[in-house]
Motif scaffolding. Sequence first.
Motif, PDB file in Angstrom:
ATOM      1  N   GLN A 179       0.822  -1.171  -0.019  1.00 19.62           N
ATOM      2  CA  GLN A 179       0.059   0.031  -0.046  1.00 19.62           C
ATOM      3  C   GLN A 179       0.912   1.320  -0.120  1.00 19.62           C
ATOM      4  OE1 GLN A 179      -2.065  -0.246   4.038  1.00 19.62           O
ATOM      5  NE2 GLN A 179      -0.380  -1.895   3.963  1.00 19.62           N
ATOM      6  N   VAL A 180       0.199   2.124  -0.434  1.00 20.07           N
ATOM      7  CA  VAL A 180       1.129   3.538  -0.276  1.00 20.07           C
ATOM      8  C   VAL A 180       0.758   4.468   1.262  1.00 20.07           C
ATOM      9  CG1 VAL A 180       1.068   4.013  -2.731  1.00 20.07           C
ATOM     10  CG2 VAL A 180      -0.686   5.011  -1.268  1.00 20.07           C
ATOM     11  N   LEU A 181       1.776   4.937   1.763  1.00 18.16           N
ATOM     12  CA  LEU A 181       1.544   5.851   2.904  1.00 18.16           C
ATOM     13  C   LEU A 181       1.830   7.260   2.209  1.00 18.16           C
ATOM     14  CD1 LEU A 181       1.135   6.478   5.956  1.00 18.16           C
ATOM     15  CD2 LEU A 181       3.668   6.117   6.078  1.00 18.16           C
ATOM     16  N   LEU A 182       0.778   8.253   2.224  1.00 23.12           N
ATOM     17  CA  LEU A 182       0.911   9.630   1.714  1.00 23.12           C
ATOM     18  C   LEU A 182       1.045  10.333   3.177  1.00 23.12           C
ATOM     19  CD1 LEU A 182      -1.154  11.589  -0.718  1.00 23.12           C
ATOM     20  CD2 LEU A 182      -0.685  12.492   1.175  1.00 23.12           C
ATOM     21  N   ILE A 183       2.377  11.216   3.273  1.00 21.53           N
ATOM     22  CA  ILE A 183       2.346  12.007   4.375  1.00 21.53           C
ATOM     23  C   ILE A 183       2.547  13.507   3.835  1.00 21.53           C
ATOM     24  CG2 ILE A 183       3.846  12.805   6.423  1.00 21.53           C
ATOM     25  CD1 ILE A 183       4.500   9.950   6.622  1.00 21.53           C
ATOM     26  N   ASP A 184       1.563  14.228   4.048  1.00 21.71           N
ATOM     27  CA  ASP A 184       1.561  15.699   3.820  1.00 21.71           C
ATOM     28  C   ASP A 184       1.842  16.353   4.947  1.00 21.71           C
ATOM     29  OD1 ASP A 184       1.218  18.496   3.108  1.00 21.71           O
ATOM     30  OD2 ASP A 184      -0.506  17.758   1.705  1.00 21.71           O
ATOM     31  N   ALA A 185       3.013  16.852   5.357  1.00 20.20           N
ATOM     32  CA  ALA A 185       3.319  17.518   6.629  1.00 20.20           C
ATOM     33  C   ALA A 185       4.460  18.525   6.447  1.00 20.20           C
ATOM     34  CB  ALA A 185       3.673  16.424   7.614  1.00 20.20           C
ATOM     35  N   ASP A 190       5.850  22.991   3.645  1.00 18.67           N
ATOM     36  CA  ASP A 190       4.641  22.202   3.087  1.00 18.67           C
ATOM     37  C   ASP A 190       5.141  21.213   2.027  1.00 18.67           C
ATOM     38  OD1 ASP A 190       2.366  21.254   2.455  1.00 18.67           O
ATOM     39  OD2 ASP A 190       1.412  23.085   1.411  1.00 18.67           O
ATOM     40  N   ILE A 191       5.286  19.954   2.820  1.00 19.59           N
ATOM     41  CA  ILE A 191       6.131  18.714   1.877  1.00 19.59           C
ATOM     42  C   ILE A 191       5.318  17.615   1.825  1.00 19.59           C
ATOM     43  CG2 ILE A 191       8.037  17.319   1.514  1.00 19.59           C
ATOM     44  CD1 ILE A 191       9.561  19.321   3.315  1.00 19.59           C
ATOM     45  N   THR A 192       4.877  17.268   0.611  1.00 11.87           N
ATOM     46  CA  THR A 192       4.404  15.580   0.791  1.00 11.87           C
ATOM     47  C   THR A 192       5.185  14.572  -0.014  1.00 11.87           C
ATOM     48  OG1 THR A 192       2.234  16.890   0.438  1.00 11.87           O
ATOM     49  CG2 THR A 192       2.210  14.527   0.012  1.00 11.87           C
ATOM     50  N   ARG A 193       5.112  13.515   0.731  1.00 15.86           N
ATOM     51  CA  ARG A 193       6.064  12.444   0.141  1.00 15.86           C
ATOM     52  C   ARG A 193       4.950  11.232   0.311  1.00 15.86           C
ATOM     53  NH1 ARG A 193       8.582  15.717  -1.873  1.00 15.86           N
ATOM     54  NH2 ARG A 193      10.819  16.109  -1.959  1.00 15.86           N
ATOM     55  N   THR A 194       5.066  10.343  -0.695  1.00 18.36           N
ATOM     56  CA  THR A 194       4.279   9.123  -0.740  1.00 18.36           C
ATOM     57  C   THR A 194       5.110   8.094  -1.046  1.00 18.36           C
ATOM     58  OG1 THR A 194       2.524  10.490  -2.083  1.00 18.36           O
ATOM     59  CG2 THR A 194       2.538   7.874  -1.876  1.00 18.36           C
ATOM     60  N   MET A 195       5.110   7.077   0.008  1.00 17.60           N
ATOM     61  CA  MET A 195       6.095   5.999  -0.043  1.00 17.60           C
ATOM     62  C   MET A 195       5.254   4.775   0.040  1.00 17.60           C
ATOM     63  SD  MET A 195       6.945   7.497   3.809  1.00 17.60           S
ATOM     64  CE  MET A 195       6.623   9.102   3.278  1.00 17.60           C
TER      65      MET A 195
END
Length: 537
Positions: A309-315, A325-330
């Motif tokens: 699954q993906v984990l999207l962190i916008d923090a 304001d950064i988003t990474r999807t891992m």
Amino acid sequence: MYPAKEHAIKTFTKLVELLPPREQSKPQIFLLAGAVTPFRNDTDREMIFRQESNFYYLSGCAVPGAYLLLTFQNGTSLDSNPSSHLFIPKIGLADLMWSVPPPTINEAVEMHDVTRIDHLDALPDAVRELLIAFPDAIIHTLPTGSPLFPAIPSQYTALALSRNARFSDEYLLTALHCARLTKDAAEIAEISKANSISSRAHEVVMRVLGQGVRSAIKPGKCAGVDRPLLPGEWLIEKEAEAEALFVASCRREGSVHQAYLPIVAASTRASTLHYCCNDREFSWGPVNAQDHKNHDHLAHDDSRQLNPQVLLIDAGCEWNCYASDITRTMPVGNGGKFTPEARAIYALVLEMQRLSMEALKPGLHWDAIQLLCHRTLVRGFQRLRIFKSPQSTHSGSWNAEEAILASGVSSAFFPHGVGHSLGLDVHDVPSASKPEKNDTLGGIELGHESFYTYLRLRLPLQEGMVVTVEPGIYFSPHLLAPVRDSRHIDHKVLKRYESVGGVRIEDVVVITKDGYKNLTTVRSDTDWIEAVCSGTI
Ligand code: GLY
Ligand code: MN
Ligand code: MN
């Protein structure tokens, strides 16, 4: 020192431009209240204090309960050297006993770029003196009667009202937003600092995920049974654990709080743009036959395997009132590798971002970047066969790239704007970013009107603007419902991609003289993300 005087001059200059010509040579006074410390009922304890952004911009003062009086007059010595008078609360015994007192006047003088600092009880007299010196001045305030801005108590306005002084709340906020739209070197340094702290926090989360995959995190004897887990023993198996580590990493670097509540969304929850629960465990279950295996015993309970699954962190944290304001999807599960579908969507979002960034320079209209992202998405979806393509290269076909773009169907997958201005606030200076009457387009090509519904910036770029570049692709059941019968979509192929949920990649850049500089330092290229999340580097 924070360049408050420069900011005051810039704001006065913008304000004078907004005024009717007959008012432009009059003395202009700004009267602003800073934020006060909020208290939670029945706890006698402060809640988080955050200075009101405009107050901070004009004063550099983060003291709660402060006030500011600025005076300017075009064509006089006050136009290059406006008078700035800051008022701070007096230290009371209770402050010393219960909490941390405000600075003394002498301490405050060392910290602030203002003409003069006094205690708050001097404010009514200061207003009186200004009105005697400048009887025809206009007193500008932030919008009154709005819960968004601290109110100015009547004790500070009564005298001016009794003398029929002219108040206006029509121009100041717009002038401030116009001034704040481009940033100076001191502001860019604060935004860079916030972004580098947040960049490291994103990498911390990814590296802890990678250590979990390699079984490098050991719970230790009795941990979780006779004693709590220590930070080095935490696996990230839930959204809340990822959020906790992100925030902890920022906090240990001195950031007081986040610039906005973190968005930590795993799996299909990543399709909710501003997901706010951050409370689910990642999903567990067998890894599909075609997927990479988790090559070790992920989780302290060896019998369980994370679903891919993906984990999207916008923090992003805040630093001295400036945002990141950064988003990474891992990838989560699957040995820290994306599934083929998630990898393809990730690569496409990265391409949308890369092409956007390559185009950035002063003069380029932000609407053009929005269209570029939709065009890139349409091309990518045709390559992946989520969108149908013409059998021949006949460009007039109903399913040619132009026809699909013109239909607006790509908005179901990329519904938001490609980015926004960022500064003291995350969605910075809204009134200066999106003109009600857009006369800045100058004949540029526009796409389907749905592309611009949530675009928060609709201007040509200028040197010194700080913006996010944050394309995304989502498979949200709510957004897909209206296009379920679209003839442009191969619905069987789409089905395969829906479990990806959503991918967003977001960096913060500053526009330079001939291009841009990326202020976000954490990498986002696919191979690096997978290598870190699988624990191989
Ligand atoms: N963090 C909210 C946004 O990216 O706009
Ligand atoms: Mn953003
Ligand atoms: Mn964001």
